[in-house]
Scaffold this active site. Structure first.
Site, PDB file in Angstrom:
ATOM      1  N   LYS A 120       0.835  -1.203   0.000  1.00  0.00           N
ATOM      2  CA  LYS A 120       0.000   0.000   0.000  1.00  0.00           C
ATOM      3  C   LYS A 120       0.872   1.256   0.000  1.00  0.00           C
ATOM      4  O   LYS A 120       0.618   2.211  -0.742  1.00  0.00           O
ATOM      5  CB  LYS A 120      -0.916  -0.002   1.224  1.00  0.00           C
ATOM      6  CG  LYS A 120      -1.685   1.310   1.453  1.00  0.00           C
ATOM      7  CD  LYS A 120      -2.641   1.630   0.320  1.00  0.00           C
ATOM      8  CE  LYS A 120      -3.226   3.032   0.425  1.00  0.00           C
ATOM      9  NZ  LYS A 120      -4.036   3.245   1.623  1.00  0.00           N
ATOM     10  N   LYS A 150       2.293  11.194   4.900  1.00  0.00           N
ATOM     11  CA  LYS A 150       2.577  10.130   5.864  1.00  0.00           C
ATOM     12  C   LYS A 150       2.846   8.807   5.164  1.00  0.00           C
ATOM     13  O   LYS A 150       3.782   8.072   5.504  1.00  0.00           O
ATOM     14  CB  LYS A 150       1.395  10.001   6.823  1.00  0.00           C
ATOM     15  CG  LYS A 150       1.577   8.971   7.930  1.00  0.00           C
ATOM     16  CD  LYS A 150       0.956   7.629   7.599  1.00  0.00           C
ATOM     17  CE  LYS A 150      -0.540   7.733   7.455  1.00  0.00           C
ATOM     18  NZ  LYS A 150      -1.145   6.410   7.164  1.00  0.00           N
TER      19      LYS A 150
END
Length: 304
Positions: A178, A247
């Site tokens: 991911k 992030k």
């Protein structure tokens, strides 16, 4: 099946709403904010299989707990707990399963899995892709840190939230994939933003340029779903926070140290997104990287 669901943010809330429409689940939802529960009060399952949990201890008899939280530190705290505040590791019984559906750090995922295994609790990483729009329709793509056999018992649950389920292999693999996927997306969005800036400086028709990108080899998900929809109109409402993109890029960047594989373009991309996240408001959308790029000092200039 008794299910706990922790984290009712922009993604978690619609995911829970879809899950609560599926038969066969008793769900207890946990979040510190009141707003999600005001919305859930109108859900058909509210009070009939869907209820609110006051704290992690209220999830003690759950067979499975889903966490959908912003980052690894928050996820780690919910799972590990703190002095006087038991976490899922302390309250769940052996045989329970925790599914981390947030975009956590793969190294943390691997460490947490080992800690929970000592207590007889399984941890599966299952991050999602598709942003809020697909969370609302239940059309998310879900990467799952297990093999096909391990995915089989989870399929009915995950299929209520996503249409594409991909077994990624071992624990931590889904979180790593991911993060790397988000890097490739962010690099495409950044490249498109820079190209648009140059095209605009040349006085080119940006709508026509977008058509060229999507008909030629420059085509990517950013050019197809972000440029004409959110960037050129100036709405910058793509549905994914820029700070979360930054992030995820930091997570991907950290994989260089974990693996020993050098990726200088990843480092450059991550640094620029961190710079943008620090300069823009906390609620800025990820498409605002275009606005940020346009405002940076340009070649041959000084100042802002």
């Amino acid at each position: 099946m008794r299910i706990g669901f922790v984290g009712l943010g922009m993604m978690g809330l619609p995911m829970l709403e879809n899950l609560a429409r599926a038969p066969g689940f008793e769900i207890r939802a946990l979040d510190r904010e009141e707003a999600p529960f005001r919305r859930l009060a109108g859900h058909p399952a509210w009070g009939r299989g869907l209820s609110r949990a006051a704290d992690p201890a209220a999830l003690a008899d759950c067979d499975l707990v889903i966490t959908m939280l912003p980052n690894s530190p928050i996820t780690n705290a919910v799972i590990r707990g703190a002095p006087g505040q038991p976490g899922l590791a302390q309250v769940l019984r052996p045989g329970a399963v925790v599914i981390d559906m947030g975009s956590s750090n793969p190294a943390d995922t691997i460490a947490l899995a080992a800690e929970l295994a000592e207590r007889g609790i399984a941890l599966v990483d299952a991050p999602v892709s598709g942003a809020v729009a697909k969370a609302e329709t239940g059309d998310l793509s879900i990467m799952v840190g297990t093999d096909a056999a391990g995915l089989a018992p989870l399929r009915p649950l995950l299929s209520a939230m996503g249409k594409v389920l991909i077994p990624a292999g071992q624990t931590g693999a889904a979180h790593a994939m991911k993060a790397l996927n988000n890097y490739v997306y962010a690099a495409g969005l950044l490249a498109a933003s820079e190209a648009l800036g140059i095209a605009q400086a040349m006085g080119l028709d940006l709508a026509v340029f977008a058509d060229v990108l999507n008909a030629a080899s420059g085509r990517n998900v950013a050019t197809e779903t972000k440029v004409k929809q959110f960037i050129l109109p100036g709405s910058y409402a793509g549905g994914f926070a820029l700070r979360l993109q930054a992030k995820d890029l930091a997570t991907a960047d950290a994989l260089q140290a974990l693996t020993g594989f050098a990726a200088p373009q990843l480092s450059l991309c991550a640094a620029l997104w961190q710079e943008a996240a620090a300069a823009l408001p906390p609620a800025a959308d990820n498409t605002e990287i275009h606005r940020y790029i346009a405002r940076r000092p340009q070649a041959g200039t000084t100042g802002n």
